[in-house]
Design an enzyme around this catalytic site. Structure first.
Site, short mmCIF file in Angstrom:
data_model
loop_
_atom_site.label_atom_id
_atom_site.label_comp_id
_atom_site.label_asym_id
_atom_site.label_seq_id
_atom_site.Cartn_x
_atom_site.Cartn_y
_atom_site.Cartn_z
N GLU A 116 25.88 21.97 75.18
CA GLU A 116 26.78 21.76 76.32
C GLU A 116 26.82 20.29 76.75
O GLU A 116 27.34 19.98 77.83
CB GLU A 116 26.37 22.65 77.51
CG GLU A 116 26.24 24.13 77.23
CD GLU A 116 27.53 24.82 76.79
OE1 GLU A 116 28.58 24.14 76.69
OE2 GLU A 116 27.48 26.04 76.53
N HIS A 139 22.92 23.31 84.13
CA HIS A 139 23.62 24.54 83.75
C HIS A 139 22.58 25.64 83.60
O HIS A 139 21.53 25.44 82.98
CB HIS A 139 24.37 24.33 82.43
CG HIS A 139 24.83 25.60 81.80
ND1 HIS A 139 25.72 26.46 82.42
CD2 HIS A 139 24.52 26.20 80.62
CE1 HIS A 139 25.93 27.50 81.64
NE2 HIS A 139 25.21 27.37 80.54
N HIS A 141 21.95 30.35 83.96
CA HIS A 141 22.55 31.69 83.87
C HIS A 141 22.02 32.60 84.99
O HIS A 141 21.28 33.57 84.70
CB HIS A 141 22.23 32.32 82.51
CG HIS A 141 22.71 31.56 81.31
ND1 HIS A 141 22.28 31.85 80.03
CD2 HIS A 141 23.60 30.54 81.19
CE1 HIS A 141 22.88 31.02 79.17
NE2 HIS A 141 23.67 30.21 79.85
N GLU A 169 24.66 30.00 106.12
CA GLU A 169 24.44 28.62 105.70
C GLU A 169 25.25 28.19 104.48
O GLU A 169 25.25 27.02 104.13
CB GLU A 169 22.95 28.40 105.41
CG GLU A 169 22.08 28.58 106.63
CD GLU A 169 21.67 27.25 107.26
OE1 GLU A 169 21.24 26.36 106.52
OE2 GLU A 169 21.78 27.11 108.48
N HIS A 210 29.14 34.02 82.23
CA HIS A 210 28.23 33.12 81.52
C HIS A 210 27.20 32.46 82.46
O HIS A 210 26.00 32.62 82.25
CB HIS A 210 29.04 32.04 80.79
CG HIS A 210 28.22 31.11 79.97
ND1 HIS A 210 28.59 30.64 78.74
CD2 HIS A 210 27.01 30.53 80.21
CE1 HIS A 210 27.65 29.85 78.24
NE2 HIS A 210 26.68 29.76 79.13
P1 13P Z 1 21.75 25.08 74.35
O1 13P Z 1 20.54 25.76 73.77
O2 13P Z 1 22.57 24.39 73.31
O3 13P Z 1 21.37 24.17 75.51
O4 13P Z 1 22.71 26.21 74.93
C1 13P Z 1 22.27 27.07 75.94
C2 13P Z 1 23.38 27.54 76.80
O5 13P Z 1 23.15 27.93 77.94
C3 13P Z 1 24.76 27.54 76.25
O6 13P Z 1 25.70 27.67 77.27
ZN ZN Z 2 24.90 28.75 78.99
#
Ligand code: 13P
Ligand code: ZN
Length: 271
Positions: A116, A139, A141, A169, A210
């Site tokens: 990413e 980033h 999840h 908040e 995602h």
């Molecule tokens: P990477 O292992 O390439 O960082 O990917 C993980 C991920 O969350 C893809 O969206």
């Molecule tokens: Zn991801």
């Protein structure tokens, strides 16, 4: 030369990835972080004149030429970053022409930055244009947030309003709201471009089914934004199917905004 593994900026990433793993947001190799660090700091821990190797980029990152990043590796597990930083993290510099990166330290097993990285670098570019203090793209999840993207409509305004309505908040923490993208193929320059476009307006961008991108001037700020969104999503998932007897009204948001002197998305209110 001092030991890079003990550099404060590496220690911060080691601690943060361990914390995020424990929250259950970063299963397997899920999640990635990139963090801009000053050249003079990197130079205390590595020979910046002699990069280990060069890694090509498939888009133009010239805007960031000469900048140094700590970045998590593709395929690497947040679970393992703290114990083996030299394998799971890299310190990289964007080359002068913006078409490759120089590896200064890390990725000791021949690894590369996260898949990413295009989304990260394009987001860094847009956030730096808005806020010169910006440093971090994160980033991850988060469980409840991903769940919410299956059952809630996905336009920025409606998604933001629902999050704001879950915890008082929220308006204070992210008055600028969240951008939301529909399901898209990840790890591409295309998703990087649309993510960065949203970053012109928002510090947070949700990728439906995602995860989320959060940004900030340091790791705590990016993390704090994401954990607040995740908690709001958790409350939403607990109450979405229940009759509601009370809610936070738009008038309450106006009162909050006045009390906290918020510069917020007034166009996201119905008044
Ligand atoms: P990477 O292992 O390439 O960082 O990917 C993980 C991920 O969350 C893809 O969206
Ligand atoms: Zn991801």
């Amino acid at each position: 030369m001092k030991d890079m593994q003990e550099a404060p900026f590496i220690k911060e990433v080691r601690d943060m990835t361990a914390n995020m793993y424990r929250l259950g947001w970063d299963e397997r190799n899920g999640g990635n972080i990139s963090y801009i660090v000053p050249e003079e700091e990197v130079a205390k821990y590595a020979d910046i004149q002699h990069p280990v190797r060069s890694i090509p980029l498939d888009f133009d990152a010239a805007y960031l030429a000469g900048k140094y990043f700590v970045v998590t590796g593709t395929g690497k597990y947040f679970k393992n970053v703290s114990e083996y930083p030299e394998v799971n993290l890299g310190v990289v510099r964007i080359a002068a022409d913006g078409k490759s990166i120089d590896l200064i330290w890390g990725f000791a097993d021949g690894g590369r930055p996260t898949s990413e990285f295009p989304s990260h670098l394009m987001s860094h570019i847009e956030r730096l244009k808005i806020d010169p203090e910006h440093r971090v793209v994160m980033h991850t999840h988060p469980t409840n947030l991903i769940a919410m993207t299956f059952v809630h409509e996905l336009d920025d305004r409606s998604f933001t309003r629902t999050l704001w309505q879950m915890i008082t908040e929220c308006l204070v923490v992210f008055p600028d709201g969240v951008g939301v993208l529909p399901w898209m193929l990840c790890g591409t320059t295309e998703i990087g471009e649309v993510t960065a476009e949203k970053m012109k307006e928002y510090r947070l961008v949700v990728w439906a089914q995602h995860g989320i991108f959060g940004t900030g001037k340091d790791l705590d700020e990016a993390f704090g934004l994401i954990e607040t969104v995740e908690k709001a999503a958790e409350i939403y998932m607990k109450i979405a199917h229940l009759p509601r007897l009370q809610k936070i009204e738009d008038q309450n948001f106006v009162a909050l905004a006045e009390a906290f002197h918020l510069d917020y998305r007034t166009d996201f209110l119905d008044i």
